[in-house]
Design an enzyme around this catalytic site. Structure first.
Site, PDB file in Angstrom:
ATOM      1  N   SER A 159      84.666 -58.353  15.914  1.00 11.23           N
ATOM      2  CA  SER A 159      84.252 -57.023  15.003  1.00 11.23           C
ATOM      3  C   SER A 159      83.052 -57.125  14.651  1.00 11.23           C
ATOM      4  O   SER A 159      82.220 -56.795  13.747  1.00 11.23           O
ATOM      5  CB  SER A 159      85.163 -57.222  13.838  1.00 11.23           C
ATOM      6  OG  SER A 159      86.659 -57.369  13.888  1.00 11.23           O
ATOM      7  N   GLY A 179      84.119 -61.051  21.572  1.00  5.78           N
ATOM      8  CA  GLY A 179      85.611 -61.134  21.013  1.00  5.78           C
ATOM      9  C   GLY A 179      86.208 -59.987  20.405  1.00  5.78           C
ATOM     10  O   GLY A 179      85.608 -58.654  20.750  1.00  5.78           O
ATOM     11  N   HIS A 180      87.362 -59.959  19.868  1.00  5.09           N
ATOM     12  CA  HIS A 180      88.091 -59.067  19.647  1.00  5.09           C
ATOM     13  C   HIS A 180      87.785 -57.867  18.727  1.00  5.09           C
ATOM     14  O   HIS A 180      87.094 -58.226  17.682  1.00  5.09           O
ATOM     15  CB  HIS A 180      89.504 -59.235  19.116  1.00  5.09           C
ATOM     16  CG  HIS A 180      89.360 -60.056  17.866  1.00  5.09           C
ATOM     17  ND1 HIS A 180      89.446 -59.456  16.548  1.00  5.09           N
ATOM     18  CD2 HIS A 180      89.447 -61.550  17.308  1.00  5.09           C
ATOM     19  CE1 HIS A 180      89.349 -60.449  15.742  1.00  5.09           C
ATOM     20  NE2 HIS A 180      89.653 -61.528  16.217  1.00  5.09           N
ATOM     21  N   ASN A 181      87.703 -56.464  18.969  1.00  2.00           N
ATOM     22  CA  ASN A 181      87.548 -55.612  18.251  1.00  2.00           C
ATOM     23  C   ASN A 181      85.785 -55.305  18.120  1.00  2.00           C
ATOM     24  O   ASN A 181      85.432 -54.536  17.090  1.00  2.00           O
ATOM     25  CB  ASN A 181      88.000 -55.468  16.757  1.00  2.00           C
ATOM     26  CG  ASN A 181      89.459 -55.304  16.534  1.00  2.00           C
ATOM     27  OD1 ASN A 181      90.206 -56.276  16.317  1.00  2.00           O
ATOM     28  ND2 ASN A 181      89.973 -54.152  17.014  1.00  2.00           N
ATOM     29  N   ARG A 236      90.858 -58.384  23.889  1.00  4.31           N
ATOM     30  CA  ARG A 236      91.382 -57.011  23.319  1.00  4.31           C
ATOM     31  C   ARG A 236      91.356 -57.176  21.805  1.00  4.31           C
ATOM     32  O   ARG A 236      91.154 -58.275  21.237  1.00  4.31           O
ATOM     33  CB  ARG A 236      92.999 -56.911  23.617  1.00  4.31           C
ATOM     34  CG  ARG A 236      93.812 -58.155  23.275  1.00  4.31           C
ATOM     35  CD  ARG A 236      95.402 -57.443  23.528  1.00  4.31           C
ATOM     36  NE  ARG A 236      95.382 -57.331  25.419  1.00  4.31           N
ATOM     37  CZ  ARG A 236      95.730 -56.306  25.891  1.00  4.31           C
ATOM     38  NH1 ARG A 236      96.141 -55.265  24.998  1.00  4.31           N
ATOM     39  NH2 ARG A 236      95.740 -56.138  27.100  1.00  4.31           N
TER      40      ARG A 236
END
Length: 330
Positions: free
Chosen positions: A262, A242-244, A221
């Site tokens: 990201s 990974g996140h974002n 998330r």
């Protein structure tokens, strides 16, 4: 047992029959193992030489095939043998596992959850508060879908998958066994009092329509806002996102590849097996990252990158050629 005439299979793939084969076809099989009543395929000219040793009665082949089928054997010529073979596999595919009832008695479905018409829920599943499941979705045994998640119509979730709270999955997607959607992103910072302080991950994951997530893959998330997987993306087994991260439409990630936090992928990006992408990198539309490569900087649209660290494919091949010569000279 399913069996088809060569004409029935040809109608499914819209090809051209060359040769003569009268028997029924009972199964698809790879070229080296096929028996006389089975169908195989030749998707590349380099495999033409294997046809003479194969016992297959029929092969789906590309239109530019350079050999003849031989006596009492046949080819079905098509524009794309790989694609046509996928249609043949659909003809022979066995039925999906059956449910005795729409919702198994051992499943726990919260009173506030909304379950669409025709949706099936297997044994020992958990559907949390205010979750919304669309129509004709199939949720196999031991799946967990936590609070406020939404799942679209016709999606299939295989055993052991976990969909964490507030995550959203579109329609006609497939989530394979033990995939993890919406676990916390990997966020920690040095802290004098605690050593490493955990950074709360308060975002979610949004997965589009017709997406496939492989077994044991993890999509974290967002730290804030959302990790986004665009429509039509295909994610292999054991992939880490990974996140974002934000993936455009129809991206492909092969097994054991990973995106740090990201990362942005444009539309139609292909990431080879075991490739790794550094955080905050952007990869443009249609770019290809070769297997085992390590990407540390942005990649323009349409580029093919190889190596560790990754460089343009032609430069990587030149570097490898030079290294090979140096080794020989040494």
């Amino acid at each position: 047992m399913k069996a088809y005439t060569i004409s029935e299979i040809n109608n499914a793939v819209n090809g051209e029959i060359v040769g003569d084969f009268a028997a029924h076809i009972t199964a698809p099989e790879q070229l080296e193992l096929a028996k006389s009543n089975e169908i195989t395929f030749i998707g590349n000219k380099k495999y033409e030489k294997l046809w003479a040793q194969s016992q297959a009665g029929v092969a789906i082949v590309n239109e530019d095939i350079g050999i003849e089928p031989g006596e009492k054997r046949a080819f079905i010529k098509v524009k794309n043998a790989d694609l046509a073979m996928s249609q043949v596999l659909e003809l022979f595919a066995p039925p999906a596992p059956l449910f005795d009832e729409l919702i198994h008695p051992s499943a726990v479905v919260h009173a506030t959850a909304m379950i669409g018409e025709g949706t099936q829920i297997g044994a020992n599943c958990y559907i949390g508060p205010q979750a919304q499941i669309g129509k004709n979705t199939t949720i196999y045994a031991n799946v967990t879908i936590l609070d406020e998640c939404t799942i679209g119509n016709g999606t299939v979730i295989w055993p052991g998958a976990v969909i964490r709270e507030r995550c959203h999955i579109g329609s006609y997607s497939i989530i394979h066994p033990n995939a993890s959607i919406g676990a916390d992103g990997f966020g920690f910072r040095p802290c004098p009092e605690r050593g490493l302080a955990k950074i709360p991950q308060i975002g979610n994951v949004i997965i589009g329509n017709a997406v496939e997530i492989g077994a044991n893959s993890c999509i974290d998330r967002g730290k804030f806002s959302s990790t986004i997987i665009g429509d039509g993306c295909k994610i292999d087994n054991l992939v880490q996102i990974g996140h974002n991260c934000k993936l455009g439409h129809f991206c492909i990630m092969a097994g054991n590849s990973g995106l740090a936090g990201s990362v942005t992928l444009g539309n139609g990006v292909i990431i080879g097996g075991s490739a790794s992408i550094k955080d905050h990198v952007t990869i443009g539309d249609g770019a290809i990252v070769g297997a085992g490569s390590g990407v540390t900087a942005d990649i323009p649209a349409g580029k093919t990158m190889l190596g560790y660290p990754a460089v343009e494919a032609r430069d990587a091949l030149k570097q490898w050629a030079v290294l090979k010569r140096l080794v020989k000279q040494g």
